[in-house]
Structures are given as structure tokens and as C-alpha cells.
Write a protein that holds these residues in place. Structure first.
Motif, PDB file in Angstrom:
ATOM      1  N   ASP A  35       0.826  -1.208   0.000  1.00 34.33           N
ATOM      2  CA  ASP A  35       0.000   0.000   0.000  1.00 34.33           C
ATOM      3  C   ASP A  35       0.865   1.265   0.000  1.00 34.33           C
ATOM      4  OD1 ASP A  35      -2.619   1.343   0.223  1.00 34.33           O
ATOM      5  OD2 ASP A  35      -1.844   1.936   2.191  1.00 34.33           O
ATOM      6  N   SER A  36       1.895   1.281   0.820  1.00 34.17           N
ATOM      7  CA  SER A  36       2.789   2.451   0.879  1.00 34.17           C
ATOM      8  C   SER A  36       3.505   2.654  -0.445  1.00 34.17           C
ATOM      9  CB  SER A  36       3.826   2.286   1.992  1.00 34.17           C
ATOM     10  OG  SER A  36       3.191   2.266   3.238  1.00 34.17           O
ATOM     11  N   GLU A  37       4.040   1.583  -1.011  1.00 31.93           N
ATOM     12  CA  GLU A  37       4.749   1.687  -2.290  1.00 31.93           C
ATOM     13  C   GLU A  37       3.824   2.151  -3.409  1.00 31.93           C
ATOM     14  OE1 GLU A  37       8.008   1.289  -3.111  1.00 31.93           O
ATOM     15  OE2 GLU A  37       8.422   1.150  -0.966  1.00 31.93           O
ATOM     16  N   ARG A  38       2.587   1.765  -3.350  1.00 31.57           N
ATOM     17  CA  ARG A  38       1.622   2.181  -4.363  1.00 31.57           C
ATOM     18  C   ARG A  38       1.324   3.670  -4.269  1.00 31.57           C
ATOM     19  NH1 ARG A  38      -3.684   2.629  -4.200  1.00 31.57           N
ATOM     20  NH2 ARG A  38      -3.823   1.765  -2.121  1.00 31.57           N
ATOM     21  N   LYS A  39       1.341   4.235  -3.046  1.00 35.69           N
ATOM     22  CA  LYS A  39       1.000   5.640  -2.842  1.00 35.69           C
ATOM     23  C   LYS A  39       2.167   6.601  -3.064  1.00 35.69           C
ATOM     24  CE  LYS A  39      -2.733   4.903   0.450  1.00 35.69           C
ATOM     25  NZ  LYS A  39      -3.170   5.102   1.830  1.00 35.69           N
ATOM     26  N   ILE A  40       3.383   6.129  -2.938  1.00 35.64           N
ATOM     27  CA  ILE A  40       4.548   7.022  -3.003  1.00 35.64           C
ATOM     28  C   ILE A  40       4.592   7.857  -4.287  1.00 35.64           C
ATOM     29  CG2 ILE A  40       7.078   7.040  -3.222  1.00 35.64           C
ATOM     30  CD1 ILE A  40       7.112   4.968  -0.957  1.00 35.64           C
TER      31      ILE A  40
END
Length: 145
Positions: A35-40
Motif C-alpha cells: 500500500d505504501s509503495e503504491r501511494k509514493i
């Protein structure tokens, strides 16, 4: 005659809970990373990086500004947070403040004089403008950092 064991917490039950819980939380951790990598890419403001921003970041690093200041929550807590200084004070104030150091005000911590050229001041302001536009989800929690 077989003796019936009292049901209790056995080693096998403990092992199953450990492995089951470990696997569950590994999946939770992996989901959070995904989820974090997708939002960066949507939060990083990377499309706004210019050569001036890169030069300003170089000044930030070579002058060890992070040794006193925090930037987006990272660094030392000796001097103010600068992740939102562009919004708080504006470009002209930033340039004037850097150029006027040290102030020699008694009892006040002193920032060193870096003797930046006008182009270097502009580059530093561009770097701070860029950091101001990174989506930090409202970090720092107040406008004064």
C-alpha cells in the motif's frame, strides 16, 4: 483403563498459534508495504524536481543543514522544521534570513553564514519550495513546525 488428560494449553497449540500469528502478521506487513509503495508516486512530487531543486538539495547536504534542522520530520531538533517554511515565510524571507546569519542576538542560537551566491539562495529556496509541496499528510502537525 485410559486416563483422560485434562485439556489445557499444549506445546502444539502454542506452536500453532506462534506460526499462525507469524504468518498472519507477515501478510499484514506485506500488505502495508504494498500500500505504501503504491501511494509514493502520487505523494512524492517527483515530477517537480528541477536542476535547481537538485542543486538546492546538494547545498542542504553539503552544508549539513539536517544537523540542526528537521526536514519532513527527519533530522535534528535543534532548529525549526523546514518542510513547510516556504508556506510559512515565503521565498524572500528565506533568502533574507539565510543571508543575514549569524544575527548575534544574545541568548539566541546562531546559524552559520554560508556566504551563498544569489543563485545558491535561489536553489535553496527552490529545494524548500519543492519539499513544501510533497504530500506529507499534514506533517508537521502545525504550521510553525
Amino acid at each position: 483403563m485410559n486416563k483422560v488428560k485434562a485439556s489445557g494449553f499444549t506445546k502444539q497449540m502454542a506452536r500453532n498459534m506462534f506460526y499462525g500469528g507469524s504468518v498472519f502478521f507477515i501478510f499484514v506487513f506485506a500488505a502495508l508495504i504494498f500500500d505504501s509503495e503504491r501511494k509514493i508516486p502520487f505523494r512524492s512530487n517527483a515530477e517537480a524536481i528541477t536542476p535547481a531543486v537538485e542543486r538546492g538539495k546538494g547545498l542542504w547536504e553539503t552544508r549539513n543543514c539536517i544537523g540542526c534542522h528537521t526536514l519532513l520530520g527527519e533530522g535534528a531538533y535543534f532548529a525549526p522544521e523546514l518542510g513547510n517554511v516556504y508556506k510559512r515565510r515565503g521565498p524572500e524571507f528565506i533568502k533574507a534570513w539565510i543571508a543575514s546569519q549569524p544575527t548575534h542576538i544574545p541568548g539566541r542560537r546562531q546559524m552559520p553564514q554560508f556566504n551563498f551566491s544569489e543563485e545558491q539562495l535561489n536553489d535553496m529556496v527552490e529545494f524548500l519550495r519543492w519539499t513544501n509541496n510533497v504530500n506529507t499528510e499534514n506533517w508537521p502537525p502545525n504550521i510553525e513546525g
